[in-house]
Write a protein that holds these residues in place. Structure first.
Motif, PDB file in Angstrom:
ATOM      1  N   LYS A   1       0.705  -1.439   0.234  1.00  0.00           N
ATOM      2  CA  LYS A   1       0.081  -0.087   0.113  1.00  0.00           C
ATOM      3  C   LYS A   1       1.231   1.270   0.197  1.00  0.00           C
ATOM      4  O   LYS A   1       0.511   2.169  -0.774  1.00  0.00           O
ATOM      5  CB  LYS A   1      -0.958  -0.108   1.240  1.00  0.00           C
ATOM      6  N   PHE A   2       1.870   1.398   0.824  1.00  0.00           N
ATOM      7  CA  PHE A   2       2.788   2.573   0.756  1.00  0.00           C
ATOM      8  C   PHE A   2       3.094   2.221  -0.359  1.00  0.00           C
ATOM      9  O   PHE A   2       3.747   3.618  -1.234  1.00  0.00           O
ATOM     10  CB  PHE A   2       4.158   2.499   1.887  1.00  0.00           C
TER      11      PHE A   2
ATOM     12  N   THR B   1       2.177   2.276  -3.241  1.00  0.00           N
ATOM     13  CA  THR B   1       0.992   2.026  -4.166  1.00  0.00           C
ATOM     14  C   THR B   1       0.973   3.054  -3.669  1.00  0.00           C
ATOM     15  O   THR B   1       0.782   4.931  -5.300  1.00  0.00           O
ATOM     16  CB  THR B   1      -0.202   1.577  -3.877  1.00  0.00           C
ATOM     17  N   ASP B   2       0.769   4.021  -2.300  1.00  0.00           N
ATOM     18  CA  ASP B   2       0.286   5.076  -2.199  1.00  0.00           C
ATOM     19  C   ASP B   2       1.214   7.135  -2.799  1.00  0.00           C
ATOM     20  O   ASP B   2       0.922   7.573  -2.821  1.00  0.00           O
ATOM     21  CB  ASP B   2      -0.260   5.747  -0.884  1.00  0.00           C
ATOM     22  N   LYS B   3       2.483   5.853  -2.577  1.00  0.00           N
ATOM     23  CA  LYS B   3       3.848   6.887  -2.911  1.00  0.00           C
ATOM     24  C   LYS B   3       4.574   7.326  -4.290  1.00  0.00           C
ATOM     25  O   LYS B   3       5.277   7.751  -4.508  1.00  0.00           O
ATOM     26  CB  LYS B   3       5.055   6.851  -1.742  1.00  0.00           C
ATOM     27  N   LYS B   4       3.403   6.055  -4.680  1.00  0.00           N
ATOM     28  CA  LYS B   4       4.330   5.979  -6.244  1.00  0.00           C
ATOM     29  C   LYS B   4       5.657   6.054  -6.660  1.00  0.00           C
ATOM     30  O   LYS B   4       6.714   6.756  -7.050  1.00  0.00           O
ATOM     31  CB  LYS B   4       3.885   7.152  -6.825  1.00  0.00           C
TER      32      LYS B   4
END
Length: 331
Positions: free
Chosen positions: A266-267, A269-272
């Motif tokens: 998730k990290f 993904t969220d931070k690209k």
């Protein structure tokens, strides 16, 4: 100037001696080339004072706080300070030369000025003394402990402050000696074949170090829970962008625990997050991590196209030295 590993020892040790009760504090700061429009002062027991900039360009606030050690941050860098009853603290600094320009004036600021000067001494010591041979380093380290203690004893400081700083000096001495040995071992690995890995890739499947042979490999050992690791991400992204298309792969290896695998995904993904994102198999006990003697993160490693170690403890993305080194290798 680059923040060094031992720089946080003062506050880590000293926070244990914050006094009881609350005392009125008046605080103001004028900061040239500021990084933010907000300053934050943090202390023990979740103390947090947010100070926004006013129309005159000054950070100013009056608040109650127990006597003791605190950290102030402009969102990019941070420094230690000591607050006493009925203090009137006036800070001036230039954010482009953060540690070098911190100066406190007003009432009850002797301790804070000592902390600022000590942080700079500690930083310069590690920068200079760590390049020395073992015997000379030991002599310099012992001399520093003696000189720091004498300087502290001569000052007009609160008794609690002196007690905490003496403990801090001893901790610095021990940690610096251990760090010197770790760096010496890391330097002995240079030019030798790097230990390998075979880890889960965020994009699917697994990736081995040998899969990247033929390119330089810059490895970032990190974890989602590690604040200093997260602080390096914007700098790493800029470096990745600058050297995109060059003969180098940027590999980030998370040493989060297996139970946090989804949190890691998730990290990312969220931070690209870019580059090659991998997840180590046994967190701190992963063979690659153990073979490099990693005891703290973030840790950065640079490997050449033949799989040999260029730097087993490479510069951080936030350090201009990394850009210079990569430019020399890749341009």
């Amino acid at each position: 100037m680059k923040k060094l590993l031992v720089a946080g020892l003062v506050i880590l040790n000293a926070l244990n001696v914050i006094g009881q009760g609350k005392n009125s504090i008046k605080f103001s700061a004028k900061i040239a080339n500021r990084n933010s429009d907000t300053l934050v002062i943090k202390g023990r027991d979740n103390f947090r004072q947010v100070i926004p900039i006013d129309k005159k360009g000054v950070f100013a606030a009056a608040f109650d706080a127990p006597q003791g050690f605190y950290v102030f941050s402009d969102g990019t860098e941070s420094s230690n300070l000591y607050l006493k009853p009925n203090s009137e603290v006036n800070l001036t600094m230039d954010a482009k030369e953060f540690d070098e320009t911190i100066l406190y004036k007003g009432k009850g600021v002797n301790e804070s000025n000592f902390l600022a000067q000590q942080a700079l001494k500690d930083e310069n010591f590690q920068k200079d003394a760590f390049a020395k041979e073992s015997a000379e380093f030991t002599a310099l380290l012992d001399g520093k402990l003696k000189a720091d203690t004498e300087s502290l004893e001569k000052g007009d400081f609160a008794p609690e402050f002196k007690t905490a700083l003496k403990r801090s000096f001893e901790s610095f001495h021990q940690y610096a000696a251990e760090e010197y040995e770790r760096v010496a071992k890391a330097n002995k690995m240079v030019g030798k074949a790097s230990p390998g890995f075979d880890y889960e890739n965020f994009k699917g499947g697994k990736t081995k170090l040998s899969d990247l042979k033929g390119k330089y490999v810059y490895i970032d050992l990190w974890a989602t829970w590690c604040a200093p690791c997260r602080a390096e991400i914007p700098y790493l992204q800029k470096i990745e962008e600058k050297y995109h298309g060059k003969n180098i792969e940027f590999v980030s290896i998370s040493i989060d625990k297996a139970k946090d695998n989804e949190k890691w995904k998730k990290f990312v993904t969220d931070k690209k997050l870019g580059g090659v994102q991998l997840f180590a198999d046994k967190d701190w006990e992963s063979e690659f991590v153990v073979n490099y003697g990693v005891t703290g993160i973030p840790r950065f490693i640079l490997i050449d196209p033949q799989g040999n170690i260029v730097k087993s403890d490479a510069s951080r993305p936030s350090d201009p030295e990394l850009d210079k080194q990569l430019s020399a290798l890749l341009n």
